[in-house]
Every structure is written in structure tokens, then in C-alpha cells.
Design a protein around this motif. Sequence first.
Motif, PDB file in Angstrom:
ATOM      1  N   GLU A  82      99.796  81.389  50.614  1.00 37.50           N
ATOM      2  CA  GLU A  82     100.273  82.449  49.726  1.00 37.50           C
ATOM      3  C   GLU A  82     100.764  81.858  48.405  1.00 37.50           C
ATOM      4  OE1 GLU A  82     103.593  86.033  49.536  1.00 37.50           O
ATOM      5  OE2 GLU A  82     103.108  85.103  51.468  1.00 37.50           O
ATOM      6  N   THR A  83     101.529  80.777  48.489  1.00 33.75           N
ATOM      7  CA  THR A  83     102.050  80.133  47.278  1.00 33.75           C
ATOM      8  C   THR A  83     100.919  79.614  46.403  1.00 33.75           C
ATOM      9  OG1 THR A  83     104.112  79.493  48.375  1.00 33.75           O
ATOM     10  CG2 THR A  83     103.478  78.231  46.422  1.00 33.75           C
ATOM     11  N   VAL A  84      99.981  78.919  47.024  1.00 34.39           N
ATOM     12  CA  VAL A  84      98.857  78.328  46.287  1.00 34.39           C
ATOM     13  C   VAL A  84      98.005  79.408  45.624  1.00 34.39           C
ATOM     14  CG1 VAL A  84      96.651  77.149  46.666  1.00 34.39           C
ATOM     15  CG2 VAL A  84      98.757  76.188  47.608  1.00 34.39           C
ATOM     16  N   THR A  85      97.772  80.511  46.326  1.00 33.51           N
ATOM     17  CA  THR A  85      96.952  81.592  45.780  1.00 33.51           C
ATOM     18  C   THR A  85      97.658  82.279  44.614  1.00 33.51           C
ATOM     19  OG1 THR A  85      95.978  81.923  47.982  1.00 33.51           O
ATOM     20  CG2 THR A  85      95.657  83.681  46.366  1.00 33.51           C
ATOM     21  N   ARG A  86      98.954  82.495  44.744  1.00 33.16           N
ATOM     22  CA  ARG A  86      99.722  83.092  43.640  1.00 33.16           C
ATOM     23  C   ARG A  86      99.668  82.191  42.404  1.00 33.16           C
ATOM     24  NH1 ARG A  86     102.662  87.459  45.105  1.00 33.16           N
ATOM     25  NH2 ARG A  86     103.202  87.678  47.321  1.00 33.16           N
ATOM     26  N   GLU A  87      99.833  80.894  42.619  1.00 32.59           N
ATOM     27  CA  GLU A  87      99.803  79.957  41.502  1.00 32.59           C
ATOM     28  C   GLU A  87      98.435  79.938  40.823  1.00 32.59           C
ATOM     29  OE1 GLU A  87     103.211  76.881  43.230  1.00 32.59           O
ATOM     30  OE2 GLU A  87     101.090  76.281  43.209  1.00 32.59           O
ATOM     31  N   ALA A  88      97.380  80.032  41.621  1.00 31.55           N
ATOM     32  CA  ALA A  88      96.032  80.062  41.052  1.00 31.55           C
ATOM     33  C   ALA A  88      95.852  81.299  40.174  1.00 31.55           C
ATOM     34  CB  ALA A  88      94.989  80.033  42.159  1.00 31.55           C
ATOM     35  N   LEU A  89      96.313  82.435  40.676  1.00 29.58           N
ATOM     36  CA  LEU A  89      96.205  83.669  39.888  1.00 29.58           C
ATOM     37  C   LEU A  89      97.023  83.579  38.603  1.00 29.58           C
ATOM     38  CD1 LEU A  89      96.304  86.495  42.575  1.00 29.58           C
ATOM     39  CD2 LEU A  89      94.526  86.153  40.859  1.00 29.58           C
ATOM     40  N   ASP A  90      98.212  83.026  38.693  1.00 29.65           N
ATOM     41  CA  ASP A  90      99.057  82.878  37.500  1.00 29.65           C
ATOM     42  C   ASP A  90      98.371  81.998  36.447  1.00 29.65           C
ATOM     43  OD1 ASP A  90     101.003  84.439  38.655  1.00 29.65           O
ATOM     44  OD2 ASP A  90     102.251  82.753  39.308  1.00 29.65           O
ATOM     45  N   ALA A  91      97.672  80.964  36.909  1.00 30.33           N
ATOM     46  CA  ALA A  91      97.008  80.031  35.989  1.00 30.33           C
ATOM     47  C   ALA A  91      95.832  80.679  35.268  1.00 30.33           C
ATOM     48  CB  ALA A  91      96.534  78.798  36.747  1.00 30.33           C
ATOM     49  N   CYS A  92      95.329  81.787  35.796  1.00 37.80           N
ATOM     50  CA  CYS A  92      94.150  82.437  35.209  1.00 37.80           C
ATOM     51  C   CYS A  92      94.461  83.216  33.945  1.00 37.80           C
ATOM     52  CB  CYS A  92      93.506  83.378  36.232  1.00 37.80           C
ATOM     53  SG  CYS A  92      92.777  82.538  37.661  1.00 37.80           S
ATOM     54  N   ARG A  93      95.690  83.174  33.483  1.00 37.84           N
ATOM     55  CA  ARG A  93      96.088  83.954  32.310  1.00 37.84           C
ATOM     56  C   ARG A  93      95.832  83.221  30.991  1.00 37.84           C
ATOM     57  NH1 ARG A  93     102.066  85.306  34.776  1.00 37.84           N
ATOM     58  NH2 ARG A  93     101.463  86.939  36.255  1.00 37.84           N
TER      59      ARG A  93
END
Length: 209
Positions: A82-93
Motif C-alpha cells: 500500500e505504501t509503495v503504491t501510494r508513493e508511486a502514484l504521488d510521483a506521477c504528478r
Amino acid sequence: MSVEPLVLVGMSGVGKSFWARRLAEQRGYVRHDCDGEIGARLSSIVTPSPGEEPVHALGRWMGMPWSEGYAAREARYLALEETVTREALDACRDGRRHVIDTTGSVIYLPDALLDRLRSVGRVVYLRTPEARREAMLRRYLEEPKPVVWGDAFACATGEAPREALPRCYASLLAWRERRYAALAHVVIDGAELEANDPGVDGFLARISA
């Protein structure tokens, strides 16, 4: 404005990492390797044997669903995912092109996070044909990868865990297939992609159709 990231979902071994790497190498996508990042964060307690792939070391650590302590390790794995996926999404900005190479257990993440994946990115499900499922079970037994079972494993009366495994594994894959399909914007046959490699441009054309 951010560019719509690609989110590759599907079962282990279907080709998610293969296509994510090609997109990164040939088209400059930023690749988020969720399996690799989880393994890196567990590296202090999971050490690969000589010649062993990190993901297989992670599978060895996770163990079988009947192993002592499995439920706690499964919960720890999912919390990291969950943490890794959230961080990946945040980086997509950042306005660049991104591809999120998810784990096979992405569908166990909270609904709010799955909704965010679907609303922010273009979710591409690489489907595994049913004919390959027996081979997947054999591969899992020979070289286990981390598998989140949830409630899918249960022995029938008088059934030993090893005897229950093929039956429960088949049910697990069928359940996952439905969940992947419900999450996806695009469904592509992973075996057909492998047999008739369209190249990166062809792959992008298919998922944009």
C-alpha cells in the motif's frame, strides 16, 4: 498538467515487468517496480541465497498459507505494498510519463486506493489464459513468489494442506481474474502479446484504442 500514467496489473509471470522495462528503456517512461521496492524494504530480514532472485527470496519468507506466522507476514507485505503504491502514484504528478508495475496482489489494496489508481492512471490488465494455470501452480511450488491468499485457502474435512493447494489455487486465480478485469480500462491477452510481439509502439497503440 500530469501525463496519464500506465498501471499494469495481472498475475505473476504474465509480462508486466517485461513491458514496463521496455517502456522505460525505449520510450523514457519512469518505471515503478512495486515488487522490487517491497523486496528492498524487506531486505534487512529477507536475504537471497546465492543465485536466488529477490522475489523468490521474498516468496520463501512469505511461506505457504498454512505456514506458522503466515498471516502476520501477509499483513506486513500488504502494508508495504500500500505504501509503495501510494508513493508511486504521488510521483506521477511531475508531468513525465510513468508506468506502475504492480504486484499480483494489488487488488487486495483498499478500495479508495484502487479507485485512485483507476481515476489517475490507465489500468491495463494483462490476462493470463486459463490453459497456463497448471503451469503457474507448478512454478509456484518449485520457485515460490510471495502470494497473498486472503480468505482463498481452506482445507476441506480430512484434506491435507498440500492436497488442498491445487483446488484453492485455481479458485484464487479465478477470483483474481474477475477483480483485475473490474479494475481495468483495457484487457489484453498476455499470451497473445508474447506470441505476436507488437513492439512498444504496437503495445501503446493497443492500450490507447
